[in-house]
Design a protein around this motif. Structure first.
Motif, PDB file in Angstrom:
ATOM      1  N   UNK B 622     -30.470 -39.866  12.987  1.00 46.85           N
ATOM      2  CA  UNK B 622     -30.338 -38.950  14.224  1.00 46.85           C
ATOM      3  C   UNK B 622     -31.714 -38.897  15.125  1.00 46.85           C
ATOM      4  N   UNK B 623     -31.453 -38.847  16.263  1.00 45.73           N
ATOM      5  CA  UNK B 623     -32.850 -38.663  17.201  1.00 45.73           C
ATOM      6  C   UNK B 623     -33.641 -37.437  16.685  1.00 45.73           C
ATOM      7  N   UNK B 624     -34.928 -37.502  16.764  1.00 47.29           N
ATOM      8  CA  UNK B 624     -36.010 -36.200  16.287  1.00 47.29           C
ATOM      9  C   UNK B 624     -35.396 -35.176  17.117  1.00 47.29           C
ATOM     10  N   UNK B 625     -34.866 -35.296  18.308  1.00 50.34           N
ATOM     11  CA  UNK B 625     -34.650 -33.984  18.815  1.00 50.34           C
ATOM     12  C   UNK B 625     -32.982 -33.656  19.170  1.00 50.34           C
ATOM     13  N   UNK B 626     -32.308 -34.068  17.961  1.00 47.86           N
ATOM     14  CA  UNK B 626     -30.848 -33.878  17.878  1.00 47.86           C
ATOM     15  C   UNK B 626     -30.455 -32.706  18.278  1.00 47.86           C
ATOM     16  N   UNK B 627     -31.155 -31.586  18.130  1.00 49.06           N
ATOM     17  CA  UNK B 627     -30.839 -30.217  18.379  1.00 49.06           C
ATOM     18  C   UNK B 627     -30.710 -30.075  19.962  1.00 49.06           C
ATOM     19  N   UNK B 628     -31.153 -30.810  20.770  1.00 48.35           N
ATOM     20  CA  UNK B 628     -31.132 -30.550  22.316  1.00 48.35           C
ATOM     21  C   UNK B 628     -31.912 -29.367  22.470  1.00 48.35           C
ATOM     22  N   UNK B 629     -31.419 -28.887  23.647  1.00 47.39           N
ATOM     23  CA  UNK B 629     -32.270 -27.551  24.380  1.00 47.39           C
ATOM     24  C   UNK B 629     -32.171 -26.316  23.481  1.00 47.39           C
ATOM     25  N   UNK B 630     -33.237 -25.904  22.891  1.00 47.18           N
ATOM     26  CA  UNK B 630     -33.198 -24.782  21.860  1.00 47.18           C
ATOM     27  C   UNK B 630     -32.488 -23.437  22.487  1.00 47.18           C
ATOM     28  N   UNK B 631     -33.193 -22.867  23.435  1.00 46.18           N
ATOM     29  CA  UNK B 631     -32.601 -21.498  23.740  1.00 46.18           C
ATOM     30  C   UNK B 631     -31.294 -21.716  24.265  1.00 46.18           C
ATOM     31  N   UNK B 632     -30.788 -22.860  24.947  1.00 39.73           N
ATOM     32  CA  UNK B 632     -29.598 -23.033  25.544  1.00 39.73           C
ATOM     33  C   UNK B 632     -28.487 -23.368  24.286  1.00 39.73           C
ATOM     34  N   UNK B 633     -28.874 -23.997  23.516  1.00 38.89           N
ATOM     35  CA  UNK B 633     -27.648 -24.225  22.130  1.00 38.89           C
ATOM     36  C   UNK B 633     -27.741 -23.034  21.425  1.00 38.89           C
ATOM     37  N   UNK B 634     -28.887 -22.525  21.159  1.00 39.43           N
ATOM     38  CA  UNK B 634     -28.842 -21.235  20.348  1.00 39.43           C
ATOM     39  C   UNK B 634     -27.849 -19.938  20.935  1.00 39.43           C
ATOM     40  N   UNK B 635     -28.067 -19.771  22.273  1.00 40.34           N
ATOM     41  CA  UNK B 635     -27.201 -18.936  23.016  1.00 40.34           C
ATOM     42  C   UNK B 635     -25.841 -19.075  23.001  1.00 40.34           C
ATOM     43  N   UNK B 636     -25.613 -20.590  23.223  1.00 39.00           N
ATOM     44  CA  UNK B 636     -24.272 -20.867  23.219  1.00 39.00           C
ATOM     45  C   UNK B 636     -23.393 -20.489  21.779  1.00 39.00           C
ATOM     46  N   UNK B 637     -24.260 -20.709  20.765  1.00 35.61           N
ATOM     47  CA  UNK B 637     -23.617 -20.545  19.648  1.00 35.61           C
ATOM     48  C   UNK B 637     -23.704 -18.989  18.943  1.00 35.61           C
ATOM     49  N   UNK B 638     -24.433 -18.187  19.568  1.00 36.32           N
ATOM     50  CA  UNK B 638     -24.753 -16.753  19.114  1.00 36.32           C
ATOM     51  C   UNK B 638     -24.698 -15.507  20.301  1.00 36.32           C
ATOM     52  N   UNK B 639     -23.402 -16.200  21.111  1.00 31.24           N
ATOM     53  CA  UNK B 639     -23.151 -14.776  22.079  1.00 31.24           C
ATOM     54  C   UNK B 639     -22.745 -13.464  21.463  1.00 31.24           C
ATOM     55  N   UNK B 640     -22.017 -13.555  20.506  1.00 28.64           N
ATOM     56  CA  UNK B 640     -21.703 -12.395  19.893  1.00 28.64           C
ATOM     57  C   UNK B 640     -22.854 -11.481  19.458  1.00 28.64           C
ATOM     58  N   UNK B 641     -23.772 -12.238  18.618  1.00 31.38           N
ATOM     59  CA  UNK B 641     -25.125 -11.739  18.131  1.00 31.38           C
ATOM     60  C   UNK B 641     -25.705 -11.177  19.057  1.00 31.38           C
ATOM     61  N   UNK B 642     -25.872 -11.756  20.009  1.00 35.42           N
ATOM     62  CA  UNK B 642     -27.121 -11.499  21.253  1.00 35.42           C
ATOM     63  C   UNK B 642     -26.477 -10.133  22.019  1.00 35.42           C
ATOM     64  N   UNK B 643     -25.139 -10.180  22.059  1.00 40.13           N
ATOM     65  CA  UNK B 643     -24.507  -9.093  22.697  1.00 40.13           C
ATOM     66  C   UNK B 643     -24.725  -7.756  21.613  1.00 40.13           C
ATOM     67  N   UNK B 644     -24.243  -8.017  20.215  1.00 39.40           N
ATOM     68  CA  UNK B 644     -24.601  -7.001  19.566  1.00 39.40           C
ATOM     69  C   UNK B 644     -25.908  -6.420  19.551  1.00 39.40           C
ATOM     70  N   UNK B 645     -26.937  -7.151  19.407  1.00 42.04           N
ATOM     71  CA  UNK B 645     -28.386  -6.614  19.436  1.00 42.04           C
ATOM     72  C   UNK B 645     -28.811  -5.962  20.356  1.00 42.04           C
ATOM     73  N   UNK B 646     -28.271  -6.441  21.712  1.00 42.87           N
ATOM     74  CA  UNK B 646     -28.610  -5.729  23.105  1.00 42.87           C
ATOM     75  C   UNK B 646     -27.820  -4.450  22.841  1.00 42.87           C
ATOM     76  N   UNK B 647     -26.976  -4.063  22.404  1.00 46.63           N
ATOM     77  CA  UNK B 647     -26.334  -2.752  22.429  1.00 46.63           C
ATOM     78  C   UNK B 647     -27.034  -1.818  21.678  1.00 46.63           C
ATOM     79  N   UNK B 648     -27.539  -2.246  20.423  1.00 45.91           N
ATOM     80  CA  UNK B 648     -28.318  -1.326  19.428  1.00 45.91           C
ATOM     81  C   UNK B 648     -29.881  -1.290  19.972  1.00 45.91           C
TER      82      UNK B 648
END
Ligand SMILES: Cc1cc2nc3c(=O)[nH]c(=O)nc-3n(C[C@H](O)[C@H](O)[C@H](O)COP(=O)(O)OP(=O)(O)OC[C@H]3O[C@@H](n4cnc5c(N)ncnc54)[C@H](O)[C@@H]3O)c2cc1C
Lengths: 91, 648
Positions: B622-648
């Motif tokens: 696998x390429x060393x940067x197989x994870x791609x753009x970090x914030x973009x991918x993180x946010x794509x996979x964790x919408x629920x979590x981000x929304x929940x945290x922003x409410x609390x």
């Protein structure tokens, strides 16, 4: 299984833990927390546990930390691991 | 005095089977496992944790930890998660887990707040350090290392496992303790198929436990005792706890999980017979950063910044160099500092000798400002793993006074000992399970967190990835229907559990483990060649066939140690396959080949992966940067979590 199941100790080169049988109240908290599960509880309630698989000790001291009776259990650093200190020199 | 053989004190249940059902099974109740359980339970899953020891004090930091790294979102941090993760990746020439460390920098602070909510202590609430340069007066947080940038937090880690256990139990998590997971169960019993549960054995009663689960999270940390074994004192063979033998590596390899970076093992730094107790000899790293060192005649050892300029004050040891934005703890990895992130350090021992300094050296806390002395000897040594009793209590009982005494040093830096080149160790950021953006492995339904992941380390990282894997495992479990165990697979695994009891005469686990480590030192030491590695694999296969089959034990405790040793044997084979698959040397991986003069040729600048395909070892990349753009991918996979945290 017809044979009785036995506990057979490993050869113990060091003495990692010393239990003072007179102070120990047999609460078995050390038996409960030990990561290596190296103690065996006393067959009778209230008796002191035995350090049975002493060679497996990681020397982290959770047994001492959880013991409710000061001095009932001691973590005994091996001689080869004794670190030296001395008075420091004036600044 | 040697204890005498005696009847086994617990009820024997070799003939019993307990069946448990859950949505998410967590294997290992250490830092990552407790958080994985909480994360999954918060998402509404029914969660079971299998823990080999007692959760309250289990794992690498079962007896404490003194600092929480990379909390980039704490209110005082001047560094962003992106900056910090980028630094961690570049400090290791790209050989790092971008996904897991981004999760660490982005969510670590959230987890620290969770621990505080369950009564873990993370702030100087008694104002013991009011006015100290490492304290933020508003939040009462105490920082370590880089006092300007404030992303590493000093903590009272003694309280953390208690808090994590309390919190998980409150959420309804069921803990099955003193129970070792021994095998993963797959759909239809097929190799490489979806994981639907696990087998386990109780280390006191010998009872077999069969768990049916829709998703499984592996949290059993990294392997040990592959190269290092001390006969008579196996418990201190390694820096990590003796029961953490990397069981998940072996279990998941057997069903087809993919690993990377296991070719990386460094020359050992810490363990029983060559080094003094961790954090217990004179040094100036980690818990002791940045203690004043002196030579035999009391002459202070100079501290230098990354440019070699001598630092005039103690305070400067905690500040970036002129023109430097921030520094990582100890310059990333102690052995190979990267200029951009390199922190202050003392002059090397060779340079000290050349300048006429006299051995031995000492750590001299009496020469530190009072608040620094108290925070090192009090908060750090009072809370670090393996220090409160063996160091703080025992030294104090023997008369050690940090304001009067200097503590002898026995090695270069924090190593407190000298190892041989063939004595390797998984230390720092070794290899492990390969993961995607949900922390799932290549095998469906199988997740991993903490130090079981490749290039992973630290308590905060374990908690952050644990919670993340737990909630993604719960989401996965909620999408899949009921699972059915393949009973012939259960029966086959159950029979393996008790085979050593039927072996009247045979080999003890001590003897086999010692033999494995000798073999690994010879065939997979400091220098690798294909021929040596293949000879090693042949020898391990012979050992598996002729000797592991003769392992003998009498009681449940013996069975646990025996199954651990079998796992060590399997992991040693994964390591050899990983080394064989990388054909050129790599500085960042501490990997040297005698049959290839190349070091870091560009075509090998990639992750090499290995897995058992069912019909042989499959090598991938696998390429060393197989994870791609970090914030973009993180946010794509964790919408629920981000929304929940922003409410609390
Ligand atoms: C002495 C010491 C001090 C440290 N101090 C710090 C510090 O101050 N700051 C920091 O950030 N990091 C520190 N670390 C590192 C940190 O503790 C680890 O990175 C972290 O604990 C990893 O979490 P984990 O959950 O992956 O593994 P662990 O916390 O080690 O947990 C693994 C768990 O799995 C269980 N287990 C193993 N095999 C099985 C099995 N087959 N079945 C069931 N259960 C099993 C074990 O009993 C254990 O509870 C320290 C490590 C050590 C050894």
């Amino acid at each position: 299984m017809s044979e009785p199941v036995m506990a057979v100790p490993d050869p113990m080169v060091f003495t990692p833990i010393i239990i003072d049988d007179d102070l120990c109240i047999g609460c078995n908290l050390c038996v409960l927390v030990c990561q290596a599960d190296l103690f065996l509880p006393h067959p009778e309630k209230g008796g002191a546990p035995t350090v049975f698989y002493g060679g497996e000790c990681w020397y982290e001291g959770s047994c001492v930390d959880h013991c409710p009776v000061p001095g009932a259990i001691t973590l005994n650093t091996q001689l080869f691991n004794r670190v030296h200190w001395e008075e420091s020199t004036p600044s | 005095m040697m204890p005498q053989p005696r009847p086994w004190p617990y009820a024997i249940e070799f003939d019993q089977v307990e069946r448990i059902d859950c949505d998410v099974l967590v294997v290992g109740g250490g830092a990552a496992g407790c958080m994985a359980a909480s994360g999954a339970a918060e998402s509404g899953a029914r969660v079971v944790v299998l823990e080999k020891a007692a959760t309250v004090a289990s794992g690498a930091s079962g007896s404490g930890s003194d600092h929480w790294e990379s909390a980039a979102t704490n209110p005082c941090s001047k560094i962003t998660p992106e900056e910090l993760t980028d630094a961690m990746i570049r400090a290791h020439d790209g050989f790092n887990n971008g996904i897991s460390h981004y999760i660490e920098t982005r969510e670590g602070w959230d987890r620290l707040l969770d621990i505080e909510a369950a009564r873990g202590k993370i702030r100087d609430t008694d104002d013991d350090f009011a006015g100290a340069p490492f304290r933020d007066e508003k939040t009462k947080l105490l920082f370590a290392y880089d006092y300007d940038n404030r992303f590493n937090i000093r903590v009272w880690g003694q309280t953390f496992k208690h808090a994590q256990l309390r919190s998980a139990k409150r959420k309804g998590v069921k803990f099955v303790e003193r129970t070792m997971a021994t095998a993963l169960l797959t759909e239809g019993g097929r190799h490489g198929a979806r994981v639907i549960g696990a087998m386990a054995i109780n280390g006191r009663t010998g009872k077999c436990v069969v768990i049916r689960a829709k998703a499984t999270v592996l949290c059993t940390s990294r392997p040990t005792r592959i190269w290092l074994f001390i006969p008579g004192a196996p418990g201190i063979s390694e820096f990590r706890p003796p029961q953490c033998t990397g069981d998940a590596h072996a279990m998941s390899w057997r069903i087809g999980a993919e690993f990377t970076m296991l070719e990386k093992a460094i020359k050992a730094e810490w363990s029983g017979n060559r080094s003094f107790p961790p954090y217990g000899a004179g040094n100036n790293h980690n818990s002791w950063y940045a203690c004043t060192m002196v030579d035999a005649e009391g002459r202070e050892v100079p501290w230098l910044d990354r440019d070699g300029s001598e630092l005039a004050t103690v305070d400067e040891r905690y500040r970036p160099a002129p023109g430097q934005k921030f520094f990582l703890k100890g310059g990333g990895e102690p052995d190979i500092p990267v200029y951009e992130f390199q922190g202050p350090e003392t002059l090397s021992v060779d340079d000290l000798m050349a300048r006429g300094y006299k051995l031995p050296l000492y750590a001299d806390l009496s020469k530190m400002p009072e608040a620094e002395r108290r925070v090192i000897w009090g908060v750090m040594i009072g809370n670090e793993g393996k220090t409160k009793i063996p160091i703080m209590k025992n030294y104090t009982d023997r008369g050690f006074d940090p304001s009067k005494h200097r503590l002898q040093s026995y090695g270069d830096g924090w190593k407190s000992g000298a190892f041989l080149p063939q004595e390797r160790q998984f230390f720092g950021l070794p290899g492990g399970l390969m993961n995607d953006w949900t922390l799932m492995t290549n095998v469906e339904g199988l997740f991993a967190a903490g130090d079981a992941l490749f290039a992973s380390n630290c308590y905060g990282h374990a908690c952050a990835t644990g919670h993340y894997a737990g909630r993604h495992a719960a989401a996965y479990a909620s999408r899949v229907g009921d699972v059915t165990l393949h009973e012939p697979q259960v029966e086959a695994e159950r029979s393996k559990l008790y085979a050593p009891l039927r072996q009247a005469k045979g080999v003890s686990w001590h003897e086999l483990n010692f033999a494995i480590t000798r073999l690994m030192q010879h065939h997979c030491g400091a220098f690798k060649t294909d021929q040596l590695l293949m000879r090693g694999l042949d020898a391990l296969a012979a050992m598996e066939r002729d000797d592991a089959s003769r392992l003998t034990g009498q009681n449940p405790h013996d069975l646990i140690r025996i199954h651990e040793t079998r796992n060590i044997l399997t992991t040693a084979q994964i390591v050899l396959h990983s080394c064989l698959a990388r054909k050129a040397g790599s500085k960042a991986l501490h990997f040297t080949r005698l049959d290839s003069p190349d070091i870091d040729p560009p075509e090998w600048n990639k992750f090499v992966t290995v897995r058992d395909s069912g019909s042989g070892v499959a090598v991938g990349e696998k390429p060393l940067d197989y994870y791609g753009n970090l914030p973009d991918n993180y946010e794509r996979h964790n919408r629920d979590y981000i929304d929940r945290r922003s409410k609390t």
